[in-house]
Motif scaffolding. Structure first.
Motif, PDB file in Angstrom:
ATOM      1  N   VAL A 116     -58.488  33.497  33.419  1.00  0.00           N
ATOM      2  CA  VAL A 116     -58.417  32.189  34.082  1.00  0.00           C
ATOM      3  C   VAL A 116     -57.733  31.175  33.164  1.00  0.00           C
ATOM      4  N   ASP A 117     -58.045  31.221  31.869  1.00  0.00           N
ATOM      5  CA  ASP A 117     -57.411  30.313  30.908  1.00  0.00           C
ATOM      6  C   ASP A 117     -55.911  30.577  30.778  1.00  0.00           C
ATOM      7  N   ILE A 118     -55.528  31.835  30.796  1.00  0.00           N
ATOM      8  CA  ILE A 118     -54.105  32.188  30.721  1.00  0.00           C
ATOM      9  C   ILE A 118     -53.363  31.609  31.929  1.00  0.00           C
ATOM     10  N   PHE A 119     -53.977  31.708  33.105  1.00  0.00           N
ATOM     11  CA  PHE A 119     -53.322  31.170  34.295  1.00  0.00           C
ATOM     12  C   PHE A 119     -53.125  29.664  34.171  1.00  0.00           C
ATOM     13  N   LYS A 120     -54.076  28.978  33.562  1.00  0.00           N
ATOM     14  CA  LYS A 120     -53.921  27.530  33.351  1.00  0.00           C
ATOM     15  C   LYS A 120     -52.726  27.231  32.457  1.00  0.00           C
ATOM     16  N   VAL A 121     -52.493  28.063  31.451  1.00  0.00           N
ATOM     17  CA  VAL A 121     -51.339  27.887  30.562  1.00  0.00           C
ATOM     18  C   VAL A 121     -50.051  28.115  31.360  1.00  0.00           C
ATOM     19  N   ILE A 122     -50.027  29.181  32.164  1.00  0.00           N
ATOM     20  CA  ILE A 122     -48.851  29.465  32.990  1.00  0.00           C
ATOM     21  C   ILE A 122     -48.613  28.317  33.972  1.00  0.00           C
ATOM     22  N   LEU A 123     -49.668  27.841  34.592  1.00  0.00           N
ATOM     23  CA  LEU A 123     -49.565  26.735  35.545  1.00  0.00           C
ATOM     24  C   LEU A 123     -49.032  25.478  34.857  1.00  0.00           C
ATOM     25  N   ASN A 124     -49.518  25.203  33.679  1.00  0.00           N
ATOM     26  CA  ASN A 124     -49.051  24.049  32.900  1.00  0.00           C
ATOM     27  C   ASN A 124     -47.550  24.161  32.631  1.00  0.00           C
ATOM     28  N   TYR A 125     -47.106  25.344  32.277  1.00  0.00           N
ATOM     29  CA  TYR A 125     -45.683  25.575  32.007  1.00  0.00           C
ATOM     30  C   TYR A 125     -44.847  25.390  33.284  1.00  0.00           C
ATOM     31  N   ILE A 126     -45.305  25.991  34.378  1.00  0.00           N
ATOM     32  CA  ILE A 126     -44.557  25.944  35.637  1.00  0.00           C
ATOM     33  C   ILE A 126     -44.473  24.519  36.195  1.00  0.00           C
ATOM     34  N   LEU A 127     -45.559  23.778  36.093  1.00  0.00           N
ATOM     35  CA  LEU A 127     -45.618  22.451  36.731  1.00  0.00           C
ATOM     36  C   LEU A 127     -45.155  21.306  35.836  1.00  0.00           C
ATOM     37  N   ALA A 128     -44.876  21.575  34.566  1.00  0.00           N
ATOM     38  CA  ALA A 128     -44.428  20.511  33.663  1.00  0.00           C
ATOM     39  C   ALA A 128     -43.042  20.018  34.090  1.00  0.00           C
ATOM     40  N   PRO A 129     -42.839  18.714  34.102  1.00  0.00           N
ATOM     41  CA  PRO A 129     -41.514  18.189  34.435  1.00  0.00           C
ATOM     42  C   PRO A 129     -40.460  18.718  33.447  1.00  0.00           C
ATOM     43  N   ALA A 130     -39.284  18.980  33.946  1.00  0.00           N
ATOM     44  CA  ALA A 130     -38.197  19.490  33.110  1.00  0.00           C
ATOM     45  C   ALA A 130     -37.952  18.556  31.932  1.00  0.00           C
TER      46      ALA A 130
END
Length: 86
Positions: free
Chosen positions: A35-49
């Motif tokens: 679950v924590d790994i997914f939060k890291v992936i989500l943070n990366y995907i949703l971060a503004p360019a």
């Protein structure tokens, strides 16, 4: 009774964090890690360019997969989930 979740539903892009791992066979002791790994992936995907250096998130996910080989299939599925936004 819960409705059956198809593989397509399970692997569809989401902006919400996971409550449980994608893979049911993942040992219970690794559920929080997944679950924590997914939060890291989500943070990366949703971060503004251009908002931050992306390598820190990528390195974190890779490090967890290297240290805990049991998480590699889960990480793979999470990445596939977040790259399929059809």
């Amino acid at each position: 009774r819960k409705a059956a979740v198809t593989m397509q539903d399970q692997l569809q892009f989401t902006k919400r964090p996971l409550d449980v791992p994608l893979l049911a066979e993942l040992p219970q002791a690794l559920h929080k890690n997944a679950v924590d790994i997914f939060k890291v992936i989500l943070n990366y995907i949703l971060a503004p360019a251009g908002s931050k250096e992306p390598w820190a998130d990528i390195q974190e996910v890779l490090k967890r997969g290297i240290l805990r080989p049991e998480l590699r299939d889960e990480i793979y599925n999470q990445v596939i989930k977040q790259t399929d936004n059809a």
